[in-house]
Design a protein around this motif. Structure first.
Motif, PDB file in Angstrom:
ATOM      1  N   UNK A  45      -6.798 -17.634  -3.051  1.00  0.00           N
ATOM      2  CA  UNK A  45      -6.763 -16.274  -2.155  1.00  0.00           C
ATOM      3  C   UNK A  45      -5.965 -15.218  -2.767  1.00  0.00           C
ATOM      4  N   UNK A  46      -6.719 -14.035  -2.938  1.00  0.00           N
ATOM      5  CA  UNK A  46      -6.084 -12.691  -3.573  1.00  0.00           C
ATOM      6  C   UNK A  46      -5.276 -11.860  -2.437  1.00  0.00           C
ATOM      7  N   UNK A  47      -4.082 -12.372  -1.847  1.00  0.00           N
ATOM      8  CA  UNK A  47      -3.398 -12.072  -1.035  1.00  0.00           C
ATOM      9  C   UNK A  47      -2.339 -10.908  -1.297  1.00  0.00           C
ATOM     10  N   UNK A  48      -2.633  -9.919  -0.590  1.00  0.00           N
ATOM     11  CA  UNK A  48      -1.769  -8.685  -0.650  1.00  0.00           C
ATOM     12  C   UNK A  48      -0.383  -8.607   0.033  1.00  0.00           C
ATOM     13  N   UNK A  49      -0.599  -9.173   1.125  1.00  0.00           N
ATOM     14  CA  UNK A  49       0.649  -9.273   2.262  1.00  0.00           C
ATOM     15  C   UNK A  49       0.431 -10.173   3.172  1.00  0.00           C
TER      16      UNK A  49
ATOM     17  N   UNK B 218       5.300 -11.649  -1.576  1.00  0.00           N
ATOM     18  CA  UNK B 218       5.511 -12.699  -2.667  1.00  0.00           C
ATOM     19  C   UNK B 218       5.398 -14.176  -2.060  1.00  0.00           C
ATOM     20  N   UNK B 219       5.078 -14.814  -3.071  1.00  0.00           N
ATOM     21  CA  UNK B 219       5.246 -16.346  -2.688  1.00  0.00           C
ATOM     22  C   UNK B 219       6.611 -16.740  -3.214  1.00  0.00           C
ATOM     23  N   UNK B 220       7.112 -17.653  -2.660  1.00  0.00           N
ATOM     24  CA  UNK B 220       6.663 -18.301  -1.385  1.00  0.00           C
ATOM     25  C   UNK B 220       6.643 -17.449  -0.049  1.00  0.00           C
ATOM     26  N   UNK B 221       5.861 -17.434   0.634  1.00  0.00           N
ATOM     27  CA  UNK B 221       5.748 -16.571   2.051  1.00  0.00           C
ATOM     28  C   UNK B 221       6.652 -16.999   2.983  1.00  0.00           C
TER      29      UNK B 221
ATOM     30  N   UNK C 159      -3.217 -10.594   4.502  1.00  0.00           N
ATOM     31  CA  UNK C 159      -4.168  -9.374   4.108  1.00  0.00           C
ATOM     32  C   UNK C 159      -4.517  -9.588   2.741  1.00  0.00           C
ATOM     33  N   UNK C 160      -6.060  -9.515   2.676  1.00  0.00           N
ATOM     34  CA  UNK C 160      -6.521 -10.263   1.336  1.00  0.00           C
ATOM     35  C   UNK C 160      -6.851  -8.643   0.647  1.00  0.00           C
ATOM     36  N   UNK C 161      -6.894  -8.644  -0.793  1.00  0.00           N
ATOM     37  CA  UNK C 161      -7.282  -7.382  -1.513  1.00  0.00           C
ATOM     38  C   UNK C 161      -8.711  -6.889  -1.251  1.00  0.00           C
ATOM     39  N   UNK C 162      -9.463  -7.741  -0.837  1.00  0.00           N
ATOM     40  CA  UNK C 162     -10.972  -7.437  -0.238  1.00  0.00           C
ATOM     41  C   UNK C 162     -10.884  -6.741   0.999  1.00  0.00           C
TER      42      UNK C 162
END
Length: 140
Positions: A62-66, A81-84, A105-108
């Motif tokens: 998953x391209x997670x932004x936040x 940042x990971x770990x969330x 929230x994903x980059x998409x």
């Protein structure tokens, strides 16, 4: 096919038809949700004034932004940042049950949500200010 065989086939079909229908109604196994709250656990009990860590895991790829967390629609915090992990300071809350909701929230532009978690805050009784580890137990 002889009449005898047709009769046997019809009887077998009548016997297994309910089983076939029942199998068709069975729910398919659910997939692992893309994001999950792993702490605190559902129905956790904690003292008012404690700082609890909300820990979130996400599926690989998953391209997670936040990732953000809310308590009864009030913002708790956000991380990129990971770990969330998001710290929840409960000192401004009254005793009661609270629902924690987490969103990724994903980059998409897509927004994913985790299953909400209910946490019960209770008034601390007899604990000194020197207590360093937050109490958290699961209701039975």
């Amino acid at each position: 096919m002889s009449k005898f065989h047709q009769s046997i086939f019809s009887i077998i079909l009548l016997l297994i038809s309910p089983m076939i229908a029942k199998a068709a109604e069975s729910p398919t196994p659910t997939a692992t949700p893309p994001i999950q709250v792993i702490a605190p656990e559902e129905n956790c009990i904690a003292n008012v004034g404690e700082s609890l860590e909300i820990m979130i895991i996400a599926q690989d790829g998953l391209d997670i932004v936040s990732v953000s967390a809310l308590c009864d629609a009030k913002g708790i915090g956000m991380t990129q940042t990971k770990p969330y992990t998001i710290k929840w300071d409960t000192s401004n809350y009254s005793p009661g049950d609270y629902t924690i909701r987490v969103f990724a929230y994903l980059k998409s532009g897509e927004k994913l949500s985790a299953k909400p978690v209910v946490v019960s805050l209770v008034a601390s009784k007899g604990l000194s200010a020197m207590t360093t580890a937050p109490l958290a137990v699961v209701k039975e």
